[in-house]
Scaffold this active site. Structure first.
Site, short mmCIF file in Angstrom:
data_model
loop_
_atom_site.label_atom_id
_atom_site.label_comp_id
_atom_site.label_asym_id
_atom_site.label_seq_id
_atom_site.Cartn_x
_atom_site.Cartn_y
_atom_site.Cartn_z
N HIS A 1 1.15 -1.27 0.19
CA HIS A 1 0.14 0.05 0.07
C HIS A 1 1.36 1.46 0.29
CE1 HIS A 1 -3.81 -1.99 2.27
NE2 HIS A 1 -3.51 -2.70 1.03
N GLU B 1 0.61 3.57 2.02
CA GLU B 1 1.31 3.64 2.90
C GLU B 1 2.27 2.87 3.81
OE1 GLU B 1 -2.57 4.54 4.00
OE2 GLU B 1 -1.11 3.27 2.45
N CYS C 1 -6.24 1.76 6.63
CA CYS C 1 -6.44 0.68 6.45
C CYS C 1 -5.72 -0.20 7.91
CB CYS C 1 -6.41 -0.31 5.52
SG CYS C 1 -4.46 -0.98 5.32
N CYS D 1 -2.13 -0.43 7.49
CA CYS D 1 -1.01 0.68 7.90
C CYS D 1 -1.73 1.24 8.49
CB CYS D 1 -1.82 1.69 6.52
SG CYS D 1 -0.84 0.55 4.58
#
Length: 157
Positions: A60, A62, A90, A93
């Protein structure tokens, strides 16, 4: 949490930079989420979603940004840093943000399906955690949401 006008303007500028990263993800066929990590007003690292390209569910925006920042600073602990991300993180993360000791999180669009800061879960704000992360959401929320809506509308035909 009150934010001074000067900080708000800076937050918007950094979120614009994160949106550029989201555009890179979109151009590669990835869900358009981008992130930048800043310390003392300087860009330390940036990233965007790459789970398809990297064959990695954890890639992701992040996570990619935290990894790059740790390498750049020579330390996985990112105290004194602010992470700007175009979509509310999420659970995965949010956990990484806490473990990285990020001081502040700023996100754009809320995620009503998987948001782990304010929308669905409150992972960041759990008082039992050994590290607290200051956060604010909704910075350039319309722009951050629009890129996601356009992406998914185009995918659905």
């Amino acid at each position: 949490m009150a934010v001074e006008e000067k900080e708000t303007m800076t937050d918007e500028a950094w979120m614009q930079r994160a949106l550029l990263c989201a555009e890179r993800a979109e151009a590669a066929g990835e869900v358009p989420v981008g992130a930048v990590l800043v310390k003392d007003g300087l860009l330390i690292a940036e990233g965007w979603n790459q789970p398809i390209a990297n064959h990695d569910a954890s890639a992701h925006a992040e996570i990619n940004t935290l990894r790059a920042a740790g390498a750049a600073l020579g330390n996985y602990r990112l105290t004194g840093c602010t992470l700007y991300v175009t979509l509310e993180p999420c659970v995965m993360c949010a956990g990484a943000i806490i473990h990285a000791r990020v001081s502040r999180l700023v996100f754009g669009a809320r995620d009503p399906k998987a948001g782990a800061v304010d929308s669905v879960y409150d992972v960041i704000a759990r008082p039992q955690l050994n590290h607290g992360v200051a956060w604010s959401g909704g910075v350039l929320e319309i722009d951050c949401g629009d890129i996601l809506r356009r992406f998914f509308r185009a995918r659905r035909g």
